[in-house]
Design a protein around this motif. Structure first.
Motif, PDB file in Angstrom:
ATOM      1  N   GLU A 120       0.836  -1.210   0.000  1.00 21.63           N
ATOM      2  CA  GLU A 120       0.000   0.000   0.000  1.00 21.63           C
ATOM      3  C   GLU A 120       0.867   1.255   0.000  1.00 21.63           C
ATOM      4  O   GLU A 120       0.521   2.263  -0.617  1.00 21.63           O
ATOM      5  CB  GLU A 120      -0.971  -0.001   1.185  1.00 21.63           C
ATOM      6  CG  GLU A 120      -2.077  -1.033   1.067  1.00 21.63           C
ATOM      7  CD  GLU A 120      -2.895  -0.905  -0.224  1.00 21.63           C
ATOM      8  OE1 GLU A 120      -3.274   0.227  -0.591  1.00 21.63           O
ATOM      9  OE2 GLU A 120      -3.159  -1.949  -0.857  1.00 21.63           O
ATOM     10  N   ASP A 124       0.570   4.093  -2.761  1.00 23.36           N
ATOM     11  CA  ASP A 124       0.299   5.487  -2.399  1.00 23.36           C
ATOM     12  C   ASP A 124       1.273   6.441  -3.086  1.00 23.36           C
ATOM     13  O   ASP A 124       0.879   7.525  -3.537  1.00 23.36           O
ATOM     14  CB  ASP A 124       0.363   5.677  -0.877  1.00 23.36           C
ATOM     15  CG  ASP A 124      -0.846   5.109  -0.161  1.00 23.36           C
ATOM     16  OD1 ASP A 124      -1.872   4.839  -0.823  1.00 23.36           O
ATOM     17  OD2 ASP A 124      -0.768   4.933   1.070  1.00 23.36           O
ATOM     18  N   LYS A 127       0.179   6.743  -6.624  1.00 15.98           N
ATOM     19  CA  LYS A 127      -1.002   7.603  -6.705  1.00 15.98           C
ATOM     20  C   LYS A 127      -0.640   9.067  -6.514  1.00 15.98           C
ATOM     21  O   LYS A 127      -1.214   9.954  -7.170  1.00 15.98           O
ATOM     22  CB  LYS A 127      -2.041   7.162  -5.676  1.00 15.98           C
ATOM     23  CG  LYS A 127      -2.685   5.827  -6.028  1.00 15.98           C
ATOM     24  CD  LYS A 127      -3.579   5.318  -4.913  1.00 15.98           C
ATOM     25  CE  LYS A 127      -4.093   3.912  -5.231  1.00 15.98           C
ATOM     26  NZ  LYS A 127      -4.832   3.321  -4.102  1.00 15.98           N
ATOM     27  N   LYS A 128       0.331   9.359  -5.633  1.00 18.20           N
ATOM     28  CA  LYS A 128       0.790  10.742  -5.454  1.00 18.20           C
ATOM     29  C   LYS A 128       1.461  11.242  -6.726  1.00 18.20           C
ATOM     30  O   LYS A 128       1.288  12.400  -7.116  1.00 18.20           O
ATOM     31  CB  LYS A 128       1.768  10.835  -4.281  1.00 18.20           C
ATOM     32  CG  LYS A 128       1.122  10.754  -2.928  1.00 18.20           C
ATOM     33  CD  LYS A 128       2.165  10.808  -1.822  1.00 18.20           C
ATOM     34  CE  LYS A 128       1.521  10.524  -0.475  1.00 18.20           C
ATOM     35  NZ  LYS A 128       2.530  10.381   0.594  1.00 18.20           N
TER      36      LYS A 128
END
Length: 144
Positions: A120, A124, A127-128
């Motif tokens: 995860e 993340d 995704k950032k």
């Protein structure tokens, strides 16, 4: 499998970040508008912060990361230079950066789907990075 996907996604993020920084560096000297220049500099700083995060994680896995595909990097450099020779303008720069952001978002989403078992924490970061590319693309709209 989880560890493999995590490392693979980190490598793709690493390559994407390096490509983004390189693309911004390629056009910065040609920018005339201060607002455009500040937007590019701020995005570059965000890319560099994400690169630090990825490098820490990669070094924890004894991995050197991944360089951008040399053919893709060369083609991007050539496209940038040809377009800027033909029309050295902020509009051209915004167009080039928008195209780069679109490719980055597309690739990163593909890798997020491909490496579903990644941690995860790494998801993340990906995704950032996608969000950073989307924000830069949005900033470019007013210069097109």
């Amino acid at each position: 499998m989880v560890e493999q996907d995590t490392v693979k996604l980190m490598r793709e993020c690493d390559a994407g970040i390096k490509m983004g920084i390189s693309s911004i560096d390629d056009v910065l000297e040609y920018v005339k508008d201060d607002e455009l220049k500040n937007s590019l500099i701020n995005s570059k700083k965000e890319h560099e912060r994400l690169r630090e995060d990825v490098e820490k994680l990669l070094s924890g896995c004894d991995d050197d990361g991944k360089e951008p595909n040399p053919i893709a990097k060369g083609m991007a450099w050539m496209k940038t230079n040809v377009k800027l020779v033909i029309n050295e303008s902020d509009t051209t720069i915004a167009d080039l950066i928008t195209d780069g952001c679109n490719m980055g978002v597309k690739s990163l989403n593909k890798y997020l789907n491909q490496y579903r078992a990644a941690s995860e924490e790494v998801k993340d970061i990906a995704k950032k990075l996608i969000k950073t590319e989307e924000c830069l693309r949005e900033d470019m709209r007013k210069f097109l």
